[in-house]
Design a protein around this motif. Structure first.
Motif, PDB file in Angstrom:
ATOM      1  N   LYS A 161       0.843  -1.207   0.000  1.00 10.57           N
ATOM      2  CA  LYS A 161       0.000   0.000   0.000  1.00 10.57           C
ATOM      3  C   LYS A 161       0.874   1.250   0.000  1.00 10.57           C
ATOM      4  CE  LYS A 161      -4.333  -1.629   1.764  1.00 10.57           C
ATOM      5  NZ  LYS A 161      -5.367  -1.643   2.741  1.00 10.57           N
ATOM      6  N   PHE A 162       1.949   1.168   0.759  1.00  8.58           N
ATOM      7  CA  PHE A 162       2.870   2.309   0.855  1.00  8.58           C
ATOM      8  C   PHE A 162       3.424   2.665  -0.524  1.00  8.58           C
ATOM      9  CE2 PHE A 162       7.468   3.279   1.104  1.00  8.58           C
ATOM     10  CZ  PHE A 162       7.403   4.561   1.637  1.00  8.58           C
ATOM     11  N   ALA A 163       3.907   1.647  -1.246  1.00  6.08           N
ATOM     12  CA  ALA A 163       4.517   1.900  -2.565  1.00  6.08           C
ATOM     13  C   ALA A 163       3.486   2.514  -3.519  1.00  6.08           C
ATOM     14  CB  ALA A 163       5.073   0.590  -3.127  1.00  6.08           C
ATOM     15  N   GLY A 164       2.277   1.973  -3.510  1.00  3.33           N
ATOM     16  CA  GLY A 164       1.226   2.496  -4.388  1.00  3.33           C
ATOM     17  C   GLY A 164       0.853   3.919  -4.024  1.00  3.33           C
ATOM     18  N   GLN A 165       0.661   4.169  -2.721  1.00  5.23           N
ATOM     19  CA  GLN A 165       0.266   5.511  -2.261  1.00  5.23           C
ATOM     20  C   GLN A 165       1.363   6.534  -2.565  1.00  5.23           C
ATOM     21  OE1 GLN A 165      -2.799   6.306  -0.320  1.00  5.23           O
ATOM     22  NE2 GLN A 165      -2.096   8.262  -1.128  1.00  5.23           N
ATOM     23  N   LEU A 166       2.614   6.128  -2.348  1.00  2.00           N
ATOM     24  CA  LEU A 166       3.738   7.046  -2.584  1.00  2.00           C
ATOM     25  C   LEU A 166       3.803   7.429  -4.068  1.00  2.00           C
ATOM     26  CD1 LEU A 166       6.224   8.555  -1.585  1.00  2.00           C
ATOM     27  CD2 LEU A 166       7.549   6.436  -1.851  1.00  2.00           C
ATOM     28  N   ASP A 167       3.636   6.460  -4.940  1.00  2.00           N
ATOM     29  CA  ASP A 167       3.661   6.754  -6.372  1.00  2.00           C
ATOM     30  C   ASP A 167       2.566   7.758  -6.742  1.00  2.00           C
ATOM     31  OD1 ASP A 167       5.821   5.204  -6.831  1.00  2.00           O
ATOM     32  OD2 ASP A 167       4.752   3.501  -7.704  1.00  2.00           O
ATOM     33  N   ARG A 168       1.375   7.501  -6.258  1.00  4.14           N
ATOM     34  CA  ARG A 168       0.254   8.410  -6.587  1.00  4.14           C
ATOM     35  C   ARG A 168       0.519   9.814  -6.044  1.00  4.14           C
ATOM     36  NH1 ARG A 168      -2.614   3.730  -5.408  1.00  4.14           N
ATOM     37  NH2 ARG A 168      -2.972   4.337  -3.237  1.00  4.14           N
ATOM     38  N   ASP A 169       0.989   9.872  -4.784  1.00  8.54           N
ATOM     39  CA  ASP A 169       1.206  11.188  -4.164  1.00  8.54           C
ATOM     40  C   ASP A 169       2.320  11.963  -4.857  1.00  8.54           C
ATOM     41  OD1 ASP A 169      -0.828  10.771  -2.415  1.00  8.54           O
ATOM     42  OD2 ASP A 169       0.420  10.279  -0.681  1.00  8.54           O
ATOM     43  N   LEU A 170       3.350  11.259  -5.304  1.00 11.40           N
ATOM     44  CA  LEU A 170       4.449  11.969  -5.978  1.00 11.40           C
ATOM     45  C   LEU A 170       3.992  12.544  -7.322  1.00 11.40           C
ATOM     46  CD1 LEU A 170       7.559   9.723  -5.167  1.00 11.40           C
ATOM     47  CD2 LEU A 170       7.135  12.067  -4.400  1.00 11.40           C
ATOM     48  N   VAL A 171       3.154  11.787  -8.035  1.00 13.30           N
ATOM     49  CA  VAL A 171       2.624  12.298  -9.307  1.00 13.30           C
ATOM     50  C   VAL A 171       1.776  13.539  -9.040  1.00 13.30           C
ATOM     51  CG1 VAL A 171       1.028  11.789 -11.211  1.00 13.30           C
ATOM     52  CG2 VAL A 171       2.718  10.072 -10.491  1.00 13.30           C
ATOM     53  N   GLU A 172       0.921  13.453  -8.037  1.00 16.28           N
ATOM     54  CA  GLU A 172       0.044  14.597  -7.710  1.00 16.28           C
ATOM     55  C   GLU A 172       0.858  15.785  -7.215  1.00 16.28           C
ATOM     56  OE1 GLU A 172      -3.527  14.004  -5.393  1.00 16.28           O
ATOM     57  OE2 GLU A 172      -3.612  11.909  -6.018  1.00 16.28           O
ATOM     58  N   LEU A 173       1.935  15.494  -6.474  1.00 17.86           N
ATOM     59  CA  LEU A 173       2.782  16.584  -5.963  1.00 17.86           C
ATOM     60  C   LEU A 173       3.459  17.311  -7.131  1.00 17.86           C
ATOM     61  CD1 LEU A 173       4.064  18.107  -3.588  1.00 17.86           C
ATOM     62  CD2 LEU A 173       5.826  16.322  -3.491  1.00 17.86           C
ATOM     63  N   GLU A 174       3.911  16.547  -8.096  1.00 16.48           N
ATOM     64  CA  GLU A 174       4.561  17.144  -9.260  1.00 16.48           C
ATOM     65  C   GLU A 174       3.574  18.067  -9.980  1.00 16.48           C
ATOM     66  OE1 GLU A 174       6.285  14.202 -11.804  1.00 16.48           O
ATOM     67  OE2 GLU A 174       7.433  15.667 -12.938  1.00 16.48           O
ATOM     68  N   THR A 175       2.329  17.587 -10.104  1.00 18.84           N
ATOM     69  CA  THR A 175       1.292  18.400 -10.765  1.00 18.84           C
ATOM     70  C   THR A 175       1.018  19.680  -9.968  1.00 18.84           C
ATOM     71  OG1 THR A 175       0.290  16.349 -11.540  1.00 18.84           O
ATOM     72  CG2 THR A 175      -1.084  18.326 -11.662  1.00 18.84           C
ATOM     73  N   ALA A 176       0.922  19.538  -8.657  1.00 14.71           N
ATOM     74  CA  ALA A 176       0.625  20.696  -7.803  1.00 14.71           C
ATOM     75  C   ALA A 176       1.741  21.738  -7.908  1.00 14.71           C
ATOM     76  CB  ALA A 176       0.451  20.249  -6.348  1.00 14.71           C
ATOM     77  N   ILE A 177       2.992  21.269  -7.917  1.00 13.38           N
ATOM     78  CA  ILE A 177       4.122  22.196  -8.016  1.00 13.38           C
ATOM     79  C   ILE A 177       4.105  22.888  -9.381  1.00 13.38           C
ATOM     80  CG2 ILE A 177       6.648  22.366  -8.094  1.00 13.38           C
ATOM     81  CD1 ILE A 177       6.691  20.001  -6.052  1.00 13.38           C
TER      82      ILE A 177
END
Lengths: 357, 123
Positions: B35-51
């Motif tokens: 779950k951690f690996a999946g959540q981290l991947d999703r959050d990093l993609v969203e973080l890149e978009t937010a930045i």
């Protein structure tokens, strides 16, 4: 015991949920405050472990929403957060959280915090049992409605008012106020020993019947005394005993059962005496209509220094608007009647001023 | 991978600490790491978009969430970098964020690498 775990972080939620299941809890998970609030509204959850920062509704807002409403029982709320620091702890506790745990934490740490919550909820169950006992005793008397709910509120208000006076601040603290709130409903517990023929009699009582009725103070006092004797650490039993025994004593020494005078009457007994009479005056009885506040107030003032402790009458006057609000909140009679002559309305042959039973 | 870039798994992920938080339940450890690996991947993609879109508030929220999952699985360097990213986002210092995004992505690569190595060792 059921626990509601609220966290939008799937990873933390999975760990907390599985750890708590391992400890024997029945666990439900929610992913944000809104979902959690809907679950709390089912009334099934009294232990909540919630993350602080979540989308839609934060843990802090969830806690505030829970505290704004009345529930069937207390909801113990533990806030989980990555935010350390005194300011955040104060902010969390100010929102109504009961405890605060900083991530990351060890499962045993959360388990200990939940046990504290269970103990608090257990104490509340004790309070509910006390009230249930009082209600059971009261249930034979069909006239009384929400009498016990009002009595404990009136007693709490009077004790709280006195606690702010310099001469009482050493006698009355927050614990005392809480104790009188819990134990004042037991004031008439001795009525379980009064026969129906007397307790439920619609007309005036004969002198013999009055004596039987008055014995409820001794019966209640003796019963609670025997329990208090075996559990001396249970302070609430001592206060309950004093209230049951002395709430019909009068300040001038003409009350019953022992004719105590002034400061000989325990403070809790003097407080409940006024609360009980005010409630009897503003409630409908088979022998009288409900009086409005102004009329009841006048009668209480007439009894200052004779039936009632003058300080407690003053406390009543200082907080009388709260009495009115409580009476309205727990209203269970027809329209109050003002101006009826007291002698016409009260069939209480032994006393110039009303007594509550 | 050469020796100079090799990092033992404990540096990026304290597995003993995670096991302790999972009360020694290895099935739970595995589920949590997935779950951690999946959540981290999703959050990093969203973080890149937010930045990229200059949304500091959303960036702060995502950095906070990454910090949270990192704390839960005892991923120390990820936790450290996510904390800094959150602080900069809260201060609306958008210029600083790409550097921290790169660090977080690097942390993520090392974590995935250590998880894969662990899987190979277990096989």
């Amino acid at each position: 015991m059921r626990v509601l775990v609220v966290d939008d972080d799937l990873v933390t939620r999975e760990i907390v949920v599985e750890d708590l299941k391992h400890f024997g809890y029945e666990v439900t998970a929610a992913s944000d405050g809104r979902e959690a609030f809907e679950l709390v509204r089912t009334g099934m959850y009294h232990l909540v472990v919630s993350d602080w920062q979540m989308p839609h509704m934060s843990g802090l807002d969830l806690c505030r929403e829970i505290r704004k409403r009345s529930w069937s029982g207390y909801i113990y709320f533990i806030l989980l957060t990555l935010r350390g620091g005194v300011d955040n702890v104060v902010c969390g506790l100010d929102a109504g959280a009961d405890d605060f745990l900083t991530k990351p934490f060890q499962p045993q740490e959360l388990r200990m915090r939940l046990r504290t919550g269970e103990r608090v909820l257990g104490l509340e169950s004790r309070d509910l049992m006390i009230f249930a006992m009082a209600k059971l005793a009261e249930s034979r008397d069909k006239d009384t409605g929400a009498h016990l709910e009002r009595i404990r509120e009136y007693s709490r208000i009077l004790a709280d008012e006195l606690s702010r006076w310099p001469q009482y601040c050493d006698l009355i603290d927050g614990d005392y106020v809480q104790l009188i709130y819990q134990t004042s409903p037991l004031h008439d517990i001795g009525k379980v020993g009064v026969p129906d023929s007397v307790l439920l009699k619609p007309g005036p009582l004969t002198p013999d019947e009055i004596a039987v009725m008055q014995r409820h103070t001794l019966l209640g006092g003796e019963t609670l005394n025997s329990v208090a004797h075996s559990r001396p650490e249970a302070l609430f039993l001592n206060m309950a005993r004093e209230i049951a025994l002395t709430h019909h004593e009068r300040y001038d020494g003409t009350g019953y059962p022992r004719g105590l005078r002034g400061q000989q009457i325990p403070l809790c007994g003097r407080i409940v005496a006024l609360a009980d009479v005010y409630d009897a005056l503003t409630s409908k009885r088979v022998y009288k209509p409900a009086f409005d506040h102004a009329r009841a107030r006048g009668i209480i003032l007439e009894g200052r220094g004779t039936q009632f402790d003058p300080d407690i009458v003053q406390a009543f006057l200082n907080r009388e608007q709260e009495f009115v609000a409580i009476e309205r909140q727990f209203h269970d009679h027809g329209p109050a009647i003002a101006g009826l002559p007291l002698a016409e309305s009260l069939a209480l042959p032994t006393s110039p001023l009303p007594s509550a039973s | 991978m050469n020796d100079s870039t090799y990092q033992p798994a404990e540096t990026v992920l304290d597995l003993e600490e995670l096991k302790s938080r999972c009360l020694g339940n290895m099935d739970l450890v595995e589920r949590v790491l997935t779950k951690f690996a999946g959540q981290l991947d999703r959050d990093l993609v969203e973080l890149e978009t937010a930045i990229a879109s200059g949304d500091a508030s959303q960036a702060a929220h995502l950095a906070h969430r990454i910090k949270g999952i990192a704390a839960s699985v005892a991923a120390r360097s990820l936790f450290h970098d996510a904390s800094h990213a959150e602080e900069h986002a809260l201060e609306n210092e958008l210029d600083e964020l790409p550097e921290y995004l790169a660090r977080l992505q690097d942390d993520r690569s090392k974590l995935i690498e250590s998880l894969e190595r662990r899987s190979r060792e277990q096989a």
